[in-house]
Motif scaffolding. Sequence first.
Motif, PDB file in Angstrom:
ATOM      1  N   LYS A  91     -17.364  -1.694  36.383  1.00 60.28           N
ATOM      2  CA  LYS A  91     -16.079  -1.002  36.493  1.00 60.28           C
ATOM      3  C   LYS A  91     -16.184   0.430  35.987  1.00 60.28           C
ATOM      4  CE  LYS A  91     -13.670  -4.426  38.144  1.00 60.28           C
ATOM      5  NZ  LYS A  91     -14.840  -5.286  38.408  1.00 60.28           N
TER       6      LYS A  91
ATOM      7  N   LYS B 271      -8.560  -5.233  31.175  1.00 54.22           N
ATOM      8  CA  LYS B 271      -8.437  -6.685  31.092  1.00 54.22           C
ATOM      9  C   LYS B 271      -9.780  -7.338  30.783  1.00 54.22           C
ATOM     10  CE  LYS B 271      -4.416  -7.104  34.124  1.00 54.22           C
ATOM     11  NZ  LYS B 271      -3.904  -7.615  35.427  1.00 54.22           N
TER      12      LYS B 271
ATOM     13  N   ASP C  16     -12.843  -1.794  50.173  1.00 55.67           N
ATOM     14  CA  ASP C  16     -11.457  -1.686  49.753  1.00 55.67           C
ATOM     15  C   ASP C  16     -10.695  -0.713  50.644  1.00 55.67           C
ATOM     16  OD1 ASP C  16     -12.685   0.622  48.997  1.00 55.67           O
ATOM     17  OD2 ASP C  16     -12.367   0.398  46.843  1.00 55.67           O
TER      18      ASP C  16
ATOM     19  N   ASN D  91      -4.628   5.161  43.761  1.00 60.82           N
ATOM     20  CA  ASN D  91      -4.269   3.758  43.531  1.00 60.82           C
ATOM     21  C   ASN D  91      -5.478   2.934  43.102  1.00 60.82           C
ATOM     22  OD1 ASN D  91      -1.630   4.347  44.267  1.00 60.82           O
ATOM     23  ND2 ASN D  91      -1.955   3.776  46.407  1.00 60.82           N
ATOM     24  N   ARG D  92      -6.614   3.175  43.747  1.00 60.18           N
ATOM     25  CA  ARG D  92      -7.811   2.395  43.421  1.00 60.18           C
ATOM     26  C   ARG D  92      -8.317   2.693  42.008  1.00 60.18           C
ATOM     27  NH1 ARG D  92      -9.888  -2.382  44.108  1.00 60.18           N
ATOM     28  NH2 ARG D  92     -12.179  -2.417  44.018  1.00 60.18           N
TER      29      ARG D  92
ATOM     30  N   ASP E 153     -17.954  -4.664  42.664  1.00 57.55           N
ATOM     31  CA  ASP E 153     -17.184  -3.461  42.982  1.00 57.55           C
ATOM     32  C   ASP E 153     -17.623  -2.813  44.285  1.00 57.55           C
ATOM     33  OD1 ASP E 153     -15.824  -3.848  40.664  1.00 57.55           O
ATOM     34  OD2 ASP E 153     -15.954  -1.766  40.016  1.00 57.55           O
TER      35      ASP E 153
ATOM     36  N   ALA F 226      -6.465   3.565  39.492  1.00 61.93           N
ATOM     37  CA  ALA F 226      -5.559   2.877  38.563  1.00 61.93           C
ATOM     38  C   ALA F 226      -5.886   1.384  38.505  1.00 61.93           C
ATOM     39  CB  ALA F 226      -4.107   3.087  39.001  1.00 61.93           C
ATOM     40  N   GLU F 227      -6.175   0.771  39.650  1.00 60.23           N
ATOM     41  CA  GLU F 227      -6.527  -0.651  39.666  1.00 60.23           C
ATOM     42  C   GLU F 227      -7.820  -0.914  38.899  1.00 60.23           C
ATOM     43  OE1 GLU F 227      -4.616  -1.779  44.055  1.00 60.23           O
ATOM     44  OE2 GLU F 227      -6.785  -1.691  43.754  1.00 60.23           O
ATOM     45  N   THR F 228      -8.801  -0.074  39.100  1.00 58.94           N
ATOM     46  CA  THR F 228     -10.082  -0.261  38.416  1.00 58.94           C
ATOM     47  C   THR F 228      -9.931  -0.094  36.913  1.00 58.94           C
ATOM     48  OG1 THR F 228     -11.198   0.628  40.391  1.00 58.94           O
ATOM     49  CG2 THR F 228     -12.489   0.473  38.368  1.00 58.94           C
TER      50      THR F 228
ATOM     51  N   ASP G 275      -7.224  -0.632  35.168  1.00 63.62           N
ATOM     52  CA  ASP G 275      -6.519  -1.808  34.669  1.00 63.62           C
ATOM     53  C   ASP G 275      -7.457  -3.009  34.567  1.00 63.62           C
ATOM     54  OD1 ASP G 275      -3.951  -3.249  34.047  1.00 63.62           O
ATOM     55  OD2 ASP G 275      -4.559  -4.344  35.841  1.00 63.62           O
ATOM     56  N   ALA G 276      -8.309  -3.202  35.590  1.00 67.03           N
ATOM     57  CA  ALA G 276      -9.280  -4.303  35.553  1.00 67.03           C
ATOM     58  C   ALA G 276     -10.262  -4.138  34.402  1.00 67.03           C
ATOM     59  CB  ALA G 276     -10.034  -4.374  36.887  1.00 67.03           C
TER      60      ALA G 276
END
Length: 465
Positions: free
Chosen positions: A437, A335, A188, A324-325, A184, A327-329, A331-332
């Motif tokens: 994360k 998963k 980015d 945005n970042r 991480d 939200a991406e983190t 989601d990751a």
Amino acid sequence: MELLGSTLTATYAHPKPTPTNFLPAISTMTSSYRNRFPHYNLTHSLSLPWRPSTYYKVASNRTTLFTRYTPDDWYRSNLTNYLESNTSRHNSEKLRVDTSRLIQDKYQETRKTQADSTQNLGERVNDIGFWKSEIIHELDGMIGETNELSDVKKKLERALMETEAPLQVAQECLFHREKRMGIDLVHDEVETELLTEVDIILCCQERMKLHLDKAIAQLATNRASQHELEKDLSDKQTAYRIDDKCHHLRNTSGGISYFCGVERVDATVSVPESWAKFTDDNILHSQSERAASTKLRDDIQNLLVVTANEMWNHFNKVNLAFTNRIAETADAKNKIQIHLAKTLQEIFQTEMTIQSIKKAIKDKSAFLKVAQTRLDERTRRPNIELCRDMAQLRLVNEVYEVDDTIQTLQRRLREAEDTLQSLVHTKATLEHDLAVKANSLYIDQEKCMSMRKSFPNTLRLVGFC
């Protein structure tokens, strides 16, 4: 008279009289050698021509009829050696030709590379010489230039002071994001935008400081700008001397030596565009300082409006990148949790498989013991009863088959254990990544975004409040 190569066969229907000297029938000897080695194919036949009468001669004469190799084996061995010799010579010749061509190609490539480097150094020396002359010309025209800007000086100072808070927030965000862990710790979009925000604020501050320095210099002297030009000129002269020396270095020059690892050291702080822009900004700054005080006041006022808009616009852009970042983190992270659960389930299934393989191996051991025990017991049969019968052959084959089965299961057991280790490693990786994360989410969402809830308004950025 006996026929050469004839083979006598036993006839159980009409047995022959027992000879005076008891010897086993020829057919019995022949059958006793059949399938002597059931798991290996002989490369030559044992059915060689022979006289029945020679069987009764001295044993030392019989041994000469059986050789270790056949003539075909001998010829095939020689042919193999010839083929290997031809192959070795062909490969060696090909290697020599390729090596000679490689040496020539690399020599030409190295010469061309050095020529290109020399040409680039020459062009760089010319560029430095050009900017040196430009700086010298402006420095001569700037000395003694003074003007007064007392009407906008305080406003500019206040606006400059207001940029410190946004700059500190951006730098604190960068500092907190350095505490991200593992993968991480990535460069980015958020980090890019934060760095850009810092650069924009610093650039705005620099422009404000430059204009403030102009105003102060207009009230007193132009020494600050003069100092910048002189420093830049000194650097250009040093760089010109160094690059000119490098440009004239040749393979036969004295003082050249090895500096191992120097190519991996990147101490550069600029690119050609930023390098040229730095000097050009100094010259433009000096020229602007020699403008009339009215023109300078207009420039300062415009600068305050532009910098306020730039900082405010990029502040919103950074916040959007943070959103945005995050939200991406998140989601990751979700998963990873799913994959971790699947991996844990697969570890359990693999462990059960390993147990079943071990049980299967243990079960097969009993079969192998029985077969080997049977073979061992049958070795105690007396005299002629040591017959290589079908039961003997089947027992031997059974030992080989069961042993091959056990070996196959053991290989599969090793594969399953390796797979289990891989799954355990994957599990540890996923658990570590999950913690990474979570840490990143805490930094971006809790620490950074909480600091970015406030930003100076436009009026304060332009120095009105």
